[in-house]
Scaffold this active site. Structure first.
Site, short mmCIF file in Angstrom:
data_model
loop_
_atom_site.label_atom_id
_atom_site.label_comp_id
_atom_site.label_asym_id
_atom_site.label_seq_id
_atom_site.Cartn_x
_atom_site.Cartn_y
_atom_site.Cartn_z
N ARG A 44 0.82 -1.24 0.00
CA ARG A 44 0.00 0.00 0.00
C ARG A 44 0.85 1.27 0.00
O ARG A 44 0.39 2.33 0.39
CB ARG A 44 -0.97 0.02 1.18
CG ARG A 44 -1.91 -1.16 1.19
CD ARG A 44 -3.10 -0.92 2.10
NE ARG A 44 -3.96 -2.08 2.11
CZ ARG A 44 -3.84 -3.10 2.97
NH1 ARG A 44 -2.89 -3.07 3.88
NH2 ARG A 44 -4.64 -4.12 2.91
N LYS A 75 2.52 11.32 -11.46
CA LYS A 75 1.65 10.47 -12.28
C LYS A 75 2.40 9.18 -12.56
O LYS A 75 3.51 9.21 -13.13
CB LYS A 75 1.32 11.16 -13.62
CG LYS A 75 0.18 12.13 -13.51
CD LYS A 75 -0.28 12.57 -14.90
CE LYS A 75 -1.41 13.57 -14.82
NZ LYS A 75 -1.80 14.06 -16.16
N GLU A 88 8.66 18.15 -24.99
CA GLU A 88 8.04 18.46 -23.69
C GLU A 88 8.62 19.76 -23.11
O GLU A 88 7.96 20.47 -22.37
CB GLU A 88 8.22 17.30 -22.70
CG GLU A 88 7.63 15.96 -23.17
CD GLU A 88 6.11 15.83 -23.04
OE1 GLU A 88 5.42 16.83 -22.80
OE2 GLU A 88 5.61 14.69 -23.21
N LYS A 90 6.74 22.94 -14.24
CA LYS A 90 5.96 21.73 -13.89
C LYS A 90 5.65 21.72 -12.39
O LYS A 90 4.53 21.40 -11.98
CB LYS A 90 6.70 20.47 -14.31
CG LYS A 90 5.96 19.21 -13.90
CD LYS A 90 5.56 18.29 -14.99
CE LYS A 90 4.58 17.23 -14.50
NZ LYS A 90 4.61 16.02 -15.27
N GLU A 138 -5.09 17.04 -11.04
CA GLU A 138 -5.67 17.44 -12.33
C GLU A 138 -7.16 17.75 -12.25
O GLU A 138 -7.96 17.28 -13.05
CB GLU A 138 -5.38 16.38 -13.41
CG GLU A 138 -5.43 16.98 -14.81
CD GLU A 138 -4.80 16.10 -15.89
OE1 GLU A 138 -3.64 15.67 -15.69
OE2 GLU A 138 -5.46 15.87 -16.91
N ARG A 156 -3.80 21.51 -14.19
CA ARG A 156 -2.77 20.55 -14.60
C ARG A 156 -3.00 20.01 -16.02
O ARG A 156 -2.04 19.62 -16.70
CB ARG A 156 -2.69 19.40 -13.59
CG ARG A 156 -1.55 18.44 -13.92
CD ARG A 156 -1.20 17.51 -12.79
NE ARG A 156 -0.12 16.62 -13.22
CZ ARG A 156 0.58 15.84 -12.43
NH1 ARG A 156 0.33 15.82 -11.14
NH2 ARG A 156 1.53 15.07 -12.92
N ASN A 170 -1.05 18.81 -20.92
CA ASN A 170 -1.35 17.89 -22.02
C ASN A 170 -1.46 18.60 -23.37
O ASN A 170 -2.02 18.03 -24.32
CB ASN A 170 -2.67 17.15 -21.73
CG ASN A 170 -2.44 16.03 -20.75
OD1 ASN A 170 -1.55 15.21 -20.93
ND2 ASN A 170 -3.22 16.02 -19.69
N HIS A 216 -1.10 16.67 -26.58
CA HIS A 216 -1.15 15.24 -26.26
C HIS A 216 -2.41 14.55 -26.79
O HIS A 216 -2.38 13.34 -27.00
CB HIS A 216 -1.05 15.03 -24.75
CG HIS A 216 0.33 15.26 -24.19
ND1 HIS A 216 1.00 16.44 -24.33
CD2 HIS A 216 1.17 14.44 -23.49
CE1 HIS A 216 2.19 16.35 -23.74
NE2 HIS A 216 2.32 15.14 -23.23
N HIS A 272 -1.36 11.47 -28.66
CA HIS A 272 -1.68 10.10 -28.22
C HIS A 272 -2.38 9.33 -29.33
O HIS A 272 -2.17 8.13 -29.49
CB HIS A 272 -2.56 10.13 -26.97
CG HIS A 272 -1.79 10.34 -25.70
ND1 HIS A 272 -2.38 10.77 -24.53
CD2 HIS A 272 -0.47 10.18 -25.41
CE1 HIS A 272 -1.46 10.87 -23.58
NE2 HIS A 272 -0.29 10.53 -24.09
N HIS A 297 7.00 9.04 -28.13
CA HIS A 297 5.99 9.87 -27.46
C HIS A 297 6.23 11.36 -27.74
O HIS A 297 5.32 12.09 -28.14
CB HIS A 297 6.04 9.59 -25.95
CG HIS A 297 5.14 10.44 -25.13
ND1 HIS A 297 3.77 10.31 -25.13
CD2 HIS A 297 5.41 11.49 -24.29
CE1 HIS A 297 3.24 11.22 -24.33
NE2 HIS A 297 4.21 11.95 -23.81
#
Ligand code: NAD
Ligand code: GLY
Length: 391
Positions: free
Chosen positions: A150, A172, A214, A256, A266, A270, A274, A277, A281, A294
């Site tokens: 956990r 993330k 990025e 960032k 997010e 946030r 993206n 993206h 993606h 990417h």
């Protein structure tokens, strides 16, 4: 909401100008207390030279019996022994786990290899995981750390430019699902991020360019002064000029850290990270992961998102062309692959920003400011046709 410190290349350069062995520069990620916890979850991002050899048992990582370095078949042979030597004086046992390389390794079965290793070595809740690699290793190791017992502490040691400026910061973590990228994961913050600029020496040029996508992203969404600086220094960055890299990594991490500090989970702001993206993606997954990197897909995706912003009446054509020139100079593709509009739309509907089947995009409302908006499908199809044509 806190404000982003202004771009000051001189002071960012001082961050790591120190000779090898002296203190590195530091950017702090300051997080709000989400769950009434007493312990601060803030953490430092160290940026500088020769940091791998200085890795030790940090105060953020309570004393542990075992440190597990998770790396892959490309990065491990280059840097794992150096990190292992640095950690050995501080941990009675340092184990190295070498995973397969590449996006295709971001799966349940690879994740299970981490759990197998932890259990086979009798690891406990204090065991510290060190993610030594690019975004794939970092995302997967972070998710393993979030799940094992956990939650155990982990340290990010990003070795690609993309991971240093983006994926290692902000918590993330994820693996891919056959039906979508990064679909299974958790928000789970590292205890520390160590950006050793020396490891970028072995990074192939194509990967460097992918990381620059990025870096460039931060200009249009938050900082036009940084974008102007990038325009003046993109060739230096492509040539791995140490000072230019240091400024680019430090400013990217500053931006960032600011965004994540304002909106860790997010809920709103946030999502601007993206930018490019949603289109990117779609390109990545429709072509098959790994065909375009990417960062390459994000580079082209930013051109498409800028074009959409223009067609929504938000930015002028000259600005779109300006961004496109910078992306091309960074060695990134600016002409979209001809997948057919239906394929783009099908993949974009799976995007995590979509709501009730409506695709939402990060658009530039004015240079340096971004927000998330839906866009009419017919307009999106016009953007795709324009960008496939390469005009
Ligand atoms: P990657 O981890 O696959 O690394 C790219 C390649 O470079 C790999 O072959 C790797 O082994 C190699 N490599 C790494 N460091 C090297 C070095 N110093 N010298 C030589 N080779 C080296 O890819 P990436 O571009 O770092 O990361 C992409 C991943 O990051 C994607 O899975 C993406 O989803 C994820 N990502 C996550 C976030 C986030 O916020 N968590 C943000 C952006 C991207
Ligand atoms: N790279 C997107 C994010 O961290 O939110």
């Amino acid at each position: 909401m806190s404000t982003l410190p202004p771009f000051a290349p001189q002071s960012l350069a001082l961050l790591g100008q120190s000779p090898q062995g002296a203190s590195p520069g530091c950017v702090n990620v300051c997080l709000q207390d989400l769950e009434g916890g007493l312990a601060s979850r803030d953490y430092p991002i160290l940026i500088g030279r020769d940091l791998l050899a200085q890795a030790s048992s940090y105060e953020e990582c309570p004393s542990a019996h075992t440190a597990l370095i998770v790396t892959n078949t490309v990065v491990g042979p280059l840097y794992a022994a150096q990190l292992q030597r640095a950690l050995e004086p501080h941990y009675p046992r340092v184990v190295v786990l070498t995973l397969p390389d590449g996006e295709s390794a971001k799966t349940w079965s690879t994740l299970n290899q981490v759990f197998d290793t932890l259990l086979e070595h009798g690891c406990d809740r204090k065991t510290v995981l060190f993610a030594l690699g690019g975004g794939v290793v970092g995302d997967l190791t972070g998710f393993a750390a979030a799940c094992f017992m956990r939650g155990v502490p982990f340290v990010q040691i990003p070795t690609t430019l993309l991971a240093q400026v983006d994926s290692s910061v902000g918590g993330k973590t994820a693996i891919n699902h056959p039906l979508g990228k990064n679909m299974v994961g958790a928000f789970y913050q590292p205890r520390r991020v160590i950006c050793d600029l020396d490891v970028l020496a072995s990074l192939p040029g194509r990967e460097l360019s992918a990381g620059l996508a990025e870096v460039i992203k931060y200009g249009p969404i938050a900082d036009m002064a940084f974008m102007a600086w990038l325009e003046a220094h993109v060739e230096a960055l492509m040539n791995k000029d140490p000072l230019a890299l240091e400024i680019a990594v430090a400013r990217s991490c500053q931006i960032k850290a600011w965004v994540v500090g304002c909106d860790e989970r997010e809920g709103g702001l946030r999502a601007i990270l993206n930018f490019g993206h949603t289109f990117g993606h779609a390109i990545e997954s429709a072509l098959g992961f790994g065909v375009w990197l990417h960062g390459e897909a994000v580079g082209c995706g930013m051109v498409m998102a800028a074009e959409l912003s223009h067609r929504l009446g938000l930015v002028d054509r000259a600005w779109v062309e300006r961004l496109k020139r910078l992306i091309a100079r960074a060695g990134l593709p600016v002409q979209a692959p001809d997948l057919g509009a239906a394929v783009y739309l099908e993949h974009m509907r799976l995007d995590k920003k979509s709501q009730a089947g409506e695709i939402r995009f990060v658009v530039i409302t004015k240079p340096g400011v971004a927000e998330v908006r839906p866009a009419p499908e017919a307009l999106v199809c016009e953007v795709i046709a324009h960008c496939v044509g390469g005009s």
